[in-house]
Design a protein around this motif. Structure first.
Motif, short mmCIF file in Angstrom:
data_model
loop_
_atom_site.label_atom_id
_atom_site.label_comp_id
_atom_site.label_asym_id
_atom_site.label_seq_id
_atom_site.Cartn_x
_atom_site.Cartn_y
_atom_site.Cartn_z
N SER A 1 -47.92 -30.51 -96.20
CA SER A 1 -47.87 -31.17 -97.52
C SER A 1 -48.09 -30.15 -98.61
N MET A 2 -47.73 -30.55 -99.80
CA MET A 2 -47.95 -29.72 -100.98
C MET A 2 -48.23 -30.63 -102.16
N ASN A 3 -48.93 -30.08 -103.14
CA ASN A 3 -49.30 -30.85 -104.33
C ASN A 3 -48.59 -30.31 -105.54
N VAL A 4 -48.05 -31.23 -106.32
CA VAL A 4 -47.27 -30.85 -107.52
C VAL A 4 -48.10 -31.19 -108.75
N TYR A 5 -48.23 -30.22 -109.67
CA TYR A 5 -49.03 -30.39 -110.88
C TYR A 5 -48.12 -30.29 -112.09
N HIS B 1 -41.53 -37.12 -97.73
CA HIS B 1 -41.88 -38.24 -98.60
C HIS B 1 -42.62 -37.74 -99.82
N VAL B 2 -42.35 -38.39 -100.93
CA VAL B 2 -43.04 -38.05 -102.17
C VAL B 2 -43.95 -39.21 -102.55
N THR B 3 -45.20 -38.89 -102.87
CA THR B 3 -46.15 -39.92 -103.31
C THR B 3 -46.55 -39.64 -104.75
N ASN B 4 -46.39 -40.67 -105.58
CA ASN B 4 -46.87 -40.57 -106.95
C ASN B 4 -48.37 -40.88 -106.93
N ASN B 5 -49.21 -39.90 -107.32
CA ASN B 5 -50.67 -40.08 -107.24
C ASN B 5 -51.27 -40.85 -108.40
N ASP B 6 -50.43 -41.30 -109.33
CA ASP B 6 -50.90 -42.15 -110.44
C ASP B 6 -52.03 -41.52 -111.24
N VAL B 7 -51.95 -40.22 -111.46
CA VAL B 7 -53.00 -39.59 -112.26
C VAL B 7 -52.53 -39.26 -113.67
N GLN C 1 -61.77 -32.78 -116.76
CA GLN C 1 -60.45 -33.08 -117.29
C GLN C 1 -59.53 -31.87 -117.23
N ALA C 2 -60.11 -30.70 -117.45
CA ALA C 2 -59.31 -29.48 -117.43
C ALA C 2 -58.90 -29.10 -116.02
N SER C 3 -59.67 -29.60 -115.05
CA SER C 3 -59.37 -29.24 -113.67
C SER C 3 -58.21 -30.10 -113.18
N PRO C 4 -57.13 -29.50 -112.77
CA PRO C 4 -55.92 -30.29 -112.50
C PRO C 4 -56.03 -31.14 -111.24
N ALA C 5 -55.49 -32.33 -111.31
CA ALA C 5 -55.32 -33.16 -110.12
C ALA C 5 -53.82 -33.27 -109.88
N PRO C 6 -53.40 -33.25 -108.63
CA PRO C 6 -51.94 -33.24 -108.39
C PRO C 6 -51.29 -34.56 -108.81
N ASP C 7 -50.17 -34.46 -109.51
CA ASP C 7 -49.44 -35.65 -109.93
C ASP C 7 -48.63 -36.24 -108.78
N PHE C 8 -48.09 -35.36 -107.95
CA PHE C 8 -47.30 -35.84 -106.80
C PHE C 8 -47.74 -35.08 -105.56
N THR C 9 -47.64 -35.74 -104.43
CA THR C 9 -47.87 -35.07 -103.15
C THR C 9 -46.61 -35.23 -102.30
N VAL C 10 -46.12 -34.12 -101.85
CA VAL C 10 -44.92 -34.13 -101.01
C VAL C 10 -45.35 -33.88 -99.58
N THR C 11 -45.00 -34.78 -98.68
CA THR C 11 -45.49 -34.69 -97.30
C THR C 11 -44.33 -34.68 -96.33
N PHE C 12 -44.42 -33.79 -95.35
CA PHE C 12 -43.48 -33.78 -94.24
C PHE C 12 -44.15 -34.45 -93.05
N THR C 13 -43.39 -35.27 -92.38
CA THR C 13 -43.91 -35.85 -91.13
C THR C 13 -43.52 -34.92 -89.99
N PRO C 14 -44.49 -34.24 -89.37
CA PRO C 14 -44.13 -33.17 -88.41
C PRO C 14 -43.80 -33.70 -87.02
N GLU C 15 -42.76 -34.50 -86.96
CA GLU C 15 -42.48 -35.11 -85.65
C GLU C 15 -41.51 -34.27 -84.84
N ALA C 16 -40.35 -34.11 -85.38
CA ALA C 16 -39.32 -33.50 -84.55
C ALA C 16 -39.07 -32.04 -84.86
#
Lengths: 755, 274
Positions: free
Chosen positions: A563-567, A595-601, A345-360
């Motif tokens: 990508s990066m993880n937000v805690y 894009h931002v993904t809510n990780n539902d944690v 429980q003390a070990s953090p899980a990311p609440d949001f993940t922000v992802t770049f699509t590396p296309e262009a």
């Protein structure tokens, strides 16, 4: 001498409760057991009722929607509005949603909040998105969705499992005690059965007795259990919500436990012939029949006779030792489980993940964008940290391997291959171990900062890789188990050039490497270990960290961070989550293909943090601690009381009271020695297995998320378990001997009186 | 001139003194050429039960000579077993004195009494009281653990006992695997293994059939003759009592010599009420 020929009539017996009260000392063990059981049930049901109430209240008061669509552009918003509006236009039952609320954000983006309908939120959400999906938008789920879709089923599943566990434990305790009581009163029951008592009559009589005892312990147990539950929640700053349903459940399960615990022992007793029971009044039912006698001429008394006695009573002692080993093991297991849970429980899980699509975008600009966005997200109030993802590339994709000095291997036979090819080095003898179970990891300042935030046991200087391309950072563990042993300054050889046949058709990494070594040619480069991350790290492979340039040179891949993880902060509440959610989406809105993904944690973490499950597990551990002396003392008390006739006999044949006491001491020393020898390895094995289960096997099977923990030797729990095993095995025979010694003056009279 | 100290005599006196203190010396008085092995004087044993006092033994006087067979008969509840237990040192009287081998039992503490019992007395209980987890053989040999006597050849003695009591094929069985009669025979063997000087038997043939009872009684009498020990037996079987040298009757705690239709009244003190 005056003799009384007529006996005075005694007072008529009171009811069942009165009789029990008068004979209370003989029921002490059952009173304590029932108190423990009822207290456990109180903690279990009151805390479950509280969890459900608190979560329901918090979530339903804070949220009125389940799905959310955030950061929509105006065209996306218009598309959604045209399709759905705010009210379902078709017949209500065909639409998966009840209402949609829209919100325009200051940055010009739009959010939509959808209230679903129907019992199954998962189905409704899936239907909604199937019908109204918007390209480029990923739906998020509010805590209300999590609550309806996952939390309630989860909590009821957990409640059912924990209820069954506590029920099993309670049955075990009460059944053990009841079995011992039947053992003590075998003669009485034999007489009852001889005089016509049926199983049914005996069963209900026993049940009534135990239920009456449970009434005596109910109020104190409720008080204690409620106090414990209040304290558990007070530690989280929450006041307990009281529930009548929980109280009724305590009563119901007490009744069930009593009815079930009496049934099996009584049923088994009723199947035995009364004459067998009559004969078993003196522990003879516990004695194992030997094939031959021991010639006890010249034997040392009481030592040899007591050892022989313990051997003959080995059936009883095996059962006793099982309790002596099982209960301390369960105690340490519950404590370990609580520790693991707390650390997870003390070990953090990311609440949001922000992802770049590396296309262009080119790699450098992408890395700059990622760094800039991470910087701005870190400054949002309520955000604890924002860590970029690691850039990894598997060595097996390149047919690479590393050679290790034998000093660096630490029981890694499953990961390594013996290397015996000629090596053009003066120290070729030292390089006989090869492995391909590793990833190349690209490191820059941001990645190093992220590692320093995540791991604490780092030896050496992580930044050394930035100063020298021939310096690496290396880890030591695979699947949370330490496999290698490195120190800063150690050398490794990396096979960076390879001409080898393909390993198609092979899946085992070791076999792949062996085939490559047999058929390929390799060029090696020497690297120096600049830093070692001793904490166990990511799951399946080692990490060999090199600078971005070296990474690109070795792997021929761009080091691109996508990508990066937000805690969130640990003590974040729903309002903070809302605020951070809006802010992260707003921050990402300004970047192309972000894009931002809510990780539902958040919801799960929030509710479990209030629940103090680790506290409840420790209460369970404490109950094992109480059960053990109860069972051990009661069982041995009954056993040694029956042996008092044997001691009377020995005394009538010439044994002194000191010799009888000495035989008890010998008995205590032997049983406590055996208990200690069995308990320690059992505790250690179970502890290690539990750790491996939560650290390796369950994550590997996808049952739980991977949270990497370090194994800590359970010194304190082991010491308590060992002390308990020794005390509960040694004290009862000693106390029985002391009791006999102090009361022994008149024992021969009672022997003759046929007691 | 100073008289020479007789060191040997002094040593003998010291050993004797020690033996008296350890209750190992044979101080049994001799009356009319016969050693008195057991003598009770005005022994009283009472039990308190709530507000009434039950007198199980009321001023019992008994004298048993070495080698004598004394039977005590009486109705159930008359106190005969209680008297037997008092004489065997298994119980303590409220008043009176019990002297065995010239030693007063009331002067011994519990441990000394236990040692005394193991060395010189044998007891056969009505309910056998065998140790449940020891085989028949081990039960028989238990007394040798506490009080082993070097002058006894246990192997030989054991063989004789086992053969006499017909226990050879049941030696390695637990008491729960023996019949009542077999258990009784094991108990008898246990009482005899240390060749006691006085043997107390409480209804030893009570659970046996007529033939076995006769065999057991004959064994006890033969052992008495061989060892020269005294036999004090409680029985309600008058046919057994008839073979005793003297028979006493216990009635409501009072002991008296009962000589109806029995052989011989021994000269000297007969004991009981005058």
């Amino acid at each position: 001498m005056k003799q009384h020929l007529e006996t005075k009539p005694r007072k008529a017996k009171r009811g069942l409760l009165g009789t029990l009260l008068r004979d209370l000392p003989s029921h002490v063990a059952f009173l304590i057991a029932l108190a423990i059981i009822q207290t456990l049930y109180t903690v279990l049901f009151f805390s479950a009722a509280h969890d459900v109430y608190l979560t329901h209240k918090t979530v339903t008061h804070s949220y009125d929607y389940e799905l959310e669509l955030r950061a929509m552009t105006q065209p996306q918003y218009i598309e959604l509005y045209n399709e759905c509006g705010t009210e379902p236009t078709a017949a209500p039952e065909t639409e998966p949603y009840r209402a949609i609320r829209y919100e325009k954000m200051p940055d010009g983006s739009y959010n939509a909040y959808i209230t679903l309908k129907g019992a199954s939120t998962r189905q409704a959400a899936a239907r909604f998105w199937e019908e109204y999906s918007i390209e480029g938008i990923t739906p998020g789920y509010s805590p209300l969705y999590d609550y309806r879709a996952e939390y309630l089923p989860d909590i009821f599943a957990f409640l059912v499992c924990s209820t069954l566990a506590v029920l099993a434990l309670s049955l075990f305790l009460l059944m053990q005690l009841y079995r011992m009581r039947l053992d003590r009163d075998t003669f009485d029951y034999a007489i009852y059965m001889t005089c016509g008592a049926t199983y049914r009559r005996l069963y209900w009589r026993s049940c009534r007795e135990l239920l009456a005892l449970s009434l005596l312990t109910l109020l104190p147990s409720l008080a204690i259990g409620t106090s414990i539950t209040i304290a558990l929640y007070a530690a989280r700053g929450v006041a307990l919500h009281y529930s009548l349903v929980a109280l009724l459940l305590v009563l119901l399960f007490t009744l069930l436990t009593v009815l079930a615990a009496v049934r099996i022992p009584m049923h088994r007793l009723s199947k035995r012939p009364p004459i067998e029971l009559l004969r078993a009044r003196d522990n003879s039912n516990h004695a194992s029949s030997p094939r031959r006698s021991r010639r006890i001429f010249g034997a040392v008394f009481p030592r040899d006779l007591e050892i022989l006695s313990l051997w003959r009573y080995r059936r009883y002692l095996i059962g006793l030792m099982a309790s002596a080993v099982l209960l301390p093991t369960l105690f340490t297991t519950a404590l370990t489980l609580a520790d693991i849970y707390e650390k997870r429980q003390a070990s953090p899980a990311p609440d949001f993940t922000v992802t770049f699509t590396p296309e262009a975008t080119n790699a450098e600009m992408l890395n700059q964008n990622t760094a800039a966005l991470a910087q701005s997200i870190t400054q949002i109030e309520g955000v604890s940290m924002c860590l970029p993802d690691q850039i990894l590339y598997p060595a097996t994709s390149l047919c690479h391997h590393i050679l290790l000095n034998k000093a660096n291997t630490d029981g890694a036979a499953s990961m390594t291959v013996y290397y015996n090819r000629p090596l053009n080095r003066a120290d070729a003898d030292l390089w006989h171990t090869a492995t391909n179970v590793y990833n190349y990891m690209a490191l820059d300042e941001a990645a190093i900062a992220a590692l320093q935030q995540q791991y604490t046991n780092i030896e050496g200087d992580l930044s050394s890789v930035l100063r020298d391309d021939k310096t690496i950072v290396i880890t030591e563990s695979v699947n949370s188990t330490k496999m290698f042993d490195f120190s800063p300054g150690d050398k490794v050889l990396i096979a960076t050039t390879a001409e080898t046949a393909s390993a198609d058709g092979l899946f085992d990494l070791k076999q792949i490497l062996m085939q490559q070594l047999d058929s390929g040619t390799f060029g090696y480069e020497e690297y120096t270990v600049g830093a070692v991350i001793h904490d166990v790290t990511s799951s399946e492979r080692l990490a060999v960290g090199v600078s971005f340039q070296e990474y690109q040179r070795i792997t021929q891949q761009s080091a691109v961070r996508t990508s990066m993880n937000v805690y969130l902060q640990k003590d974040a509440d729903f309002d903070t989550w809302d605020h951070v959610s809006d802010a992260v989406y707003a921050a990402a809105y300004g970047y192309y293909n972000c894009h931002v993904t809510n990780n539902d944690v958040f919801f799960d973490r929030y509710t479990t943090s209030l629940g103090n499950l680790e506290g409840r597990l420790r209460v369970l551990a404490a109950s094992f601690l109480l059960m053990m002396p109860l069972i051990m003392f009661f069982s041995q008390r009954v056993f040694y009381r029956k042996r008092e006739k044997e001691w009377d006999m020995l005394r009538s044949l010439g044994a002194t009271r000191d010799q009888i006491l000495k035989s008890n001491l010998i008995s205590g020393l032997l049983t406590s020695g055996v208990a200690l020898i069995l308990t320690i390895p059992c505790v250690l094995i179970c502890d290690r297995l539990l750790f491996s289960l939560f650290n390796r096997y369950l994550p590997a099977g996808g049952f739980i998320t991977t949270v990497v923990l370090r194994y800590e030797f359970p010194w304190v729990a082991l010491a308590i378990a060992a002390l308990l095993a020794i005390t509960c095995s040694f004290l009862p025979p000693l106390l029985a001997g002391l009791r006999y010694r102090t009361r022994g003056k008149h024992r021969t009279v009672s022997l003759m009186a046929g007691e | 001139m100073y008289p020479k100290k007789d060191k040997k005599a002094e040593e003998a006196r010291r050993i004797m003194q020690q033996a008296i203190e350890n209750h190992t010396a044979d101080l049994a008085p001799v009356i009319d050429g016969r050693k008195v092995i057991l003598e009770t004087t005005d022994v009283i044993r009472q039990y308190n039960q709530y507000d009434e006092v039950v007198t199980a033994v009321n001023r019992a006087n008994l004298r048993v000579f070495m080698g004598e067979f004394v039977a005590i008969v009486g109705a159930s509840g008359s106190g005969k077993s209680t008297l037997l237990h008092l004489c065997a040192g298994l119980d303590r009287p409220q008043a009176g004195s019990i002297v065995v081998r010239g030693h007063r039992l009331e002067d011994m503490d519990e441990d000394a009494l236990a040692k005394f019992r193991g060395s010189y007395l044998g007891m056969i209980f009505q309910s056998h009281h065998l140790i449940p987890h020891l085989t028949a053989l081990e039960n028989i040999l238990v007394p040798t653990l506490m009080c082993s006597r070097s002058e006894i050849s246990y192997d030989q003695h054991l063989k004789v006992l086992v053969a006499s009591l017909d226990l050879a094929d049941r030696l390695h069985h637990l008491p729960s695997e023996l019949s009542g009669g077999q258990q009784q025979r094991v108990a008898i063997a246990r009482a005899l293994i240390n060749r006691p000087q006085i043997l107390f038997a409480d209804e030893p043939t009570g659970n046996l059939d007529k033939a076995n009872a006769e065999d057991v009684l004959q064994l006890l009498l033969d052992t008495r003759a061989e060892l020269g020990c005294a036999l004090v037996m409680v029985t309600h079987d008058l046919s057994i009592a008839a073979r005793a040298d003297r028979v006493f009757k216990m009635e409501a705690g009072r002991l008296r010599l009962w000589n109806n239709r029995l052989d011989g009244i021994l000269p000297g003190y007969e004991g009981g009420e005058e």
